[in-house]
Design a protein around this motif. Structure first.
Motif, PDB file in Angstrom:
ATOM      1  N   HIS A  65      -1.943  -1.811  -4.157  1.00 21.80           N
ATOM      2  CA  HIS A  65      -2.630  -3.076  -4.112  1.00 21.80           C
ATOM      3  C   HIS A  65      -3.514  -3.190  -5.093  1.00 21.80           C
ATOM      4  O   HIS A  65      -3.711  -4.334  -5.643  1.00 21.80           O
ATOM      5  CB  HIS A  65      -3.008  -3.681  -2.752  1.00 21.80           C
ATOM      6  CG  HIS A  65      -4.361  -2.825  -2.274  1.00 21.80           C
ATOM      7  ND1 HIS A  65      -4.528  -1.645  -1.902  1.00 21.80           N
ATOM      8  CD2 HIS A  65      -5.419  -3.722  -2.123  1.00 21.80           C
ATOM      9  CE1 HIS A  65      -5.491  -1.477  -1.486  1.00 21.80           C
ATOM     10  NE2 HIS A  65      -6.316  -2.586  -1.572  1.00 21.80           N
ATOM     11  N   ARG A  74       0.800  -1.169  -0.009  1.00 18.63           N
ATOM     12  CA  ARG A  74      -0.027  -0.170  -0.084  1.00 18.63           C
ATOM     13  C   ARG A  74       0.873   1.246   0.069  1.00 18.63           C
ATOM     14  O   ARG A  74       2.027   1.166   0.599  1.00 18.63           O
ATOM     15  CB  ARG A  74      -0.755  -0.040   1.260  1.00 18.63           C
ATOM     16  CG  ARG A  74      -1.761  -1.076   1.215  1.00 18.63           C
ATOM     17  CD  ARG A  74      -2.679  -0.707   2.507  1.00 18.63           C
ATOM     18  NE  ARG A  74      -3.846  -1.976   2.422  1.00 18.63           N
ATOM     19  CZ  ARG A  74      -5.135  -1.794   2.193  1.00 18.63           C
ATOM     20  NH1 ARG A  74      -5.573  -0.788   1.689  1.00 18.63           N
ATOM     21  NH2 ARG A  74      -5.940  -2.696   2.282  1.00 18.63           N
ATOM     22  N   GLN A  89      -4.460 -11.266   0.927  1.00 20.55           N
ATOM     23  CA  GLN A  89      -4.322 -10.886  -0.506  1.00 20.55           C
ATOM     24  C   GLN A  89      -2.848 -10.955  -0.804  1.00 20.55           C
ATOM     25  O   GLN A  89      -2.467 -11.449  -1.855  1.00 20.55           O
ATOM     26  CB  GLN A  89      -4.537  -9.336  -0.720  1.00 20.55           C
ATOM     27  CG  GLN A  89      -5.930  -8.983  -0.466  1.00 20.55           C
ATOM     28  CD  GLN A  89      -6.362  -7.500  -0.519  1.00 20.55           C
ATOM     29  OE1 GLN A  89      -5.607  -6.876  -1.420  1.00 20.55           O
ATOM     30  NE2 GLN A  89      -7.385  -7.130  -0.239  1.00 20.55           N
ATOM     31  N   THR A 131      -4.249   3.208  -3.411  1.00 19.27           N
ATOM     32  CA  THR A 131      -3.170   2.036  -2.703  1.00 19.27           C
ATOM     33  C   THR A 131      -2.771   1.302  -3.995  1.00 19.27           C
ATOM     34  O   THR A 131      -3.585   0.885  -4.921  1.00 19.27           O
ATOM     35  CB  THR A 131      -4.025   1.331  -1.631  1.00 19.27           C
ATOM     36  OG1 THR A 131      -4.979   0.877  -2.298  1.00 19.27           O
ATOM     37  CG2 THR A 131      -4.114   2.095  -0.491  1.00 19.27           C
ATOM     38  N   TYR A 154       4.272  -5.138   3.770  1.00 17.60           N
ATOM     39  CA  TYR A 154       2.776  -5.003   3.714  1.00 17.60           C
ATOM     40  C   TYR A 154       2.143  -4.900   5.052  1.00 17.60           C
ATOM     41  O   TYR A 154       2.752  -5.346   6.029  1.00 17.60           O
ATOM     42  CB  TYR A 154       2.199  -6.132   2.907  1.00 17.60           C
ATOM     43  CG  TYR A 154       2.361  -7.284   3.500  1.00 17.60           C
ATOM     44  CD1 TYR A 154       1.731  -8.220   4.351  1.00 17.60           C
ATOM     45  CD2 TYR A 154       3.463  -8.086   3.276  1.00 17.60           C
ATOM     46  CE1 TYR A 154       1.913  -9.388   4.868  1.00 17.60           C
ATOM     47  CE2 TYR A 154       3.873  -9.246   3.437  1.00 17.60           C
ATOM     48  CZ  TYR A 154       2.933 -10.200   4.401  1.00 17.60           C
ATOM     49  OH  TYR A 154       3.163 -11.445   4.979  1.00 17.60           O
ATOM     50  N   ASP A 155       0.893  -4.348   5.231  1.00 15.48           N
ATOM     51  CA  ASP A 155       0.348  -4.343   6.427  1.00 15.48           C
ATOM     52  C   ASP A 155      -0.394  -5.681   6.865  1.00 15.48           C
ATOM     53  O   ASP A 155      -0.814  -6.558   5.948  1.00 15.48           O
ATOM     54  CB  ASP A 155      -0.961  -3.384   6.311  1.00 15.48           C
ATOM     55  CG  ASP A 155      -1.272  -2.814   7.715  1.00 15.48           C
ATOM     56  OD1 ASP A 155      -2.224  -3.597   8.034  1.00 15.48           O
ATOM     57  OD2 ASP A 155      -1.170  -1.755   8.101  1.00 15.48           O
ATOM     58  N   PRO A 156      -0.573  -6.027   8.180  1.00 17.54           N
ATOM     59  CA  PRO A 156      -1.077  -7.352   8.368  1.00 17.54           C
ATOM     60  C   PRO A 156      -2.596  -7.469   7.942  1.00 17.54           C
ATOM     61  O   PRO A 156      -2.879  -8.596   7.647  1.00 17.54           O
ATOM     62  CB  PRO A 156      -1.094  -7.286  10.071  1.00 17.54           C
ATOM     63  CG  PRO A 156      -0.001  -6.563  10.324  1.00 17.54           C
ATOM     64  CD  PRO A 156       0.158  -5.494   9.284  1.00 17.54           C
ATOM     65  N   ARG A 157      -3.291  -6.318   7.669  1.00 16.86           N
ATOM     66  CA  ARG A 157      -4.641  -6.502   7.233  1.00 16.86           C
ATOM     67  C   ARG A 157      -4.847  -6.997   5.704  1.00 16.86           C
ATOM     68  O   ARG A 157      -5.454  -7.417   5.216  1.00 16.86           O
ATOM     69  CB  ARG A 157      -5.266  -5.026   7.348  1.00 16.86           C
ATOM     70  CG  ARG A 157      -4.885  -4.324   6.783  1.00 16.86           C
ATOM     71  CD  ARG A 157      -5.292  -2.872   6.650  1.00 16.86           C
ATOM     72  NE  ARG A 157      -4.712  -1.782   6.129  1.00 16.86           N
ATOM     73  CZ  ARG A 157      -4.664  -0.374   5.887  1.00 16.86           C
ATOM     74  NH1 ARG A 157      -5.851   0.165   6.567  1.00 16.86           N
ATOM     75  NH2 ARG A 157      -3.663   0.408   5.539  1.00 16.86           N
ATOM     76  N   ASP A 158      -3.468  -6.953   4.770  1.00 24.84           N
ATOM     77  CA  ASP A 158      -3.520  -7.376   3.753  1.00 24.84           C
ATOM     78  C   ASP A 158      -2.738  -8.834   3.609  1.00 24.84           C
ATOM     79  O   ASP A 158      -2.534  -9.228   2.412  1.00 24.84           O
ATOM     80  CB  ASP A 158      -2.435  -6.231   2.838  1.00 24.84           C
ATOM     81  CG  ASP A 158      -3.227  -5.070   2.706  1.00 24.84           C
ATOM     82  OD1 ASP A 158      -4.450  -5.034   2.500  1.00 24.84           O
ATOM     83  OD2 ASP A 158      -2.276  -3.953   2.997  1.00 24.84           O
ATOM     84  N   TYR A 159      -2.675  -9.285   4.447  1.00 27.47           N
ATOM     85  CA  TYR A 159      -1.912 -10.903   4.582  1.00 27.47           C
ATOM     86  C   TYR A 159      -2.618 -12.018   3.741  1.00 27.47           C
ATOM     87  O   TYR A 159      -2.050 -12.429   2.756  1.00 27.47           O
ATOM     88  CB  TYR A 159      -1.960 -11.288   6.091  1.00 27.47           C
ATOM     89  CG  TYR A 159      -1.255 -12.612   5.901  1.00 27.47           C
ATOM     90  CD1 TYR A 159       0.077 -12.933   6.121  1.00 27.47           C
ATOM     91  CD2 TYR A 159      -2.119 -13.928   5.915  1.00 27.47           C
ATOM     92  CE1 TYR A 159       0.648 -14.301   6.376  1.00 27.47           C
ATOM     93  CE2 TYR A 159      -1.565 -15.243   6.172  1.00 27.47           C
ATOM     94  CZ  TYR A 159      -0.248 -15.246   6.026  1.00 27.47           C
ATOM     95  OH  TYR A 159       0.313 -16.523   6.258  1.00 27.47           O
TER      96      TYR A 159
END
Length: 189
Positions: A136, A119, A166, A134, A159-164
Motif C-alpha cells: 500500500h 497489503r 485509503q 506492504t 484489501y483489509d477493512p482497516r484500509d478502507y
C-alpha cells in the motif's frame, strides 16, 4: 484438488522431481526420491532470510539440488543481498499462452486492468536497508495515475477493512475497484 493427503509420502518418495514453488511445501524432514528444486517467486525476501550464515532457512535451502528465483539479480555479485553458498538461477514466471489464444486485442479505449492485494506481507531489513513491506505504500505513489491518461484504470483489489479509507481515496482519484474474486475465478473472466 490433487491427491489425498495420505498419498503424499508415497508420491514424494517416488517423484523424479520435487518442485517447491514459493516454499509452499514444508518437507518436515522428509527427503523426496528425486531432485529437489526451490522456485522463489518473491525475490529479496527469501534472500534476506537466507543471508545470515547461521540462518535455519539457509540450511533448509542448501538441501535443494537447485535454486531458481524470479529475481534476475539473485545470486549475482552486484546483488545488494548476498547469499554465499547458495547458487541462484534466474527464471521468469510461467505464462500459458494457450489460455490467451482467441481473446483478440483489447479495445483501445478499454480499461487498463490488474489484480492485486493492497497489503502483502512484512518487509525485511538487511544491513540497515528496508526492503518491501506492504504494497500500500507503493500504491500511494500511483494514486493519481488515472488522471494522467484518458484510459480508465480498473483494479481487482483485495484489501483489509482497516484500509478502507485509503482504498476509497484511491477510488476517488480515478481507480475503478472491482471484487477480486470475479476476474480471478477462472481464465475466461
Amino acid at each position: 484438488h490433487g491427491p489425498r493427503k495420505a498419498a503424499g509420502p508415497r508420491i514424494l518418495d517416488e517423484c523424479d522431481l520435487f518442485l517447491n514453488v514459493s516454499g509452499g511445501v514444508d518437507l518436515k524432514g522428509r527427503k523426496p526420491g528425486g531432485a529437489k528444486v526451490y522456485v522463489d517467486t518473491d525475490p529479496v525476501f527469501i534472500q534476506a532470510r537466507a543471508a545470515p550464515l547461521s540462518s535455519p532457512f539457509r540450511k533448509a535451502l542448501k538441501a535443494y539440488d537447485a535454486l531458481f528465483s524470479f529475481g534476475q539479480n539473485a545470486g549475482r555479485q552486484d546483488s545488494p543481498i548476498q547469499t554465499p553458498g547458495l547458487d541462484w538461477h534466474p527464471t521468469w514466471p510461467p505464462v500459458c499462452t494457450d489460455l490467451w489464444k482467441g481473446l483478440g486485442r483489447p479495445p483501445r479505449d478499454g480499461p487498463l486492468t490488474t489484480v492485486a492485494n493492497w497489503r502483502s506481507y512484512q518487509g525485511v531489513r538487511h544491513k540497515g536497508r528496508w526492503y518491501g513491506g506492504t504494497k500500500h505504500r507503493a500504491f500511494r505513489t500511483y494514486g493519481g495515475l488515472p488522471r494522467a491518461t484518458d484510459r480508465p484504470f480498473q483494479v481487482a483489489m483485495l484489501y483489509d477493512p482497516r484500509d478502507y479509507v485509503q482504498v476509497q481515496d484511491w477510488a476517488a482519484r480515478g481507480w475503478h475497484l472491482v471484487d477480486p474474486v470475479i476476474p480471478s475465478a477462472d481464465t475466461g473472466a
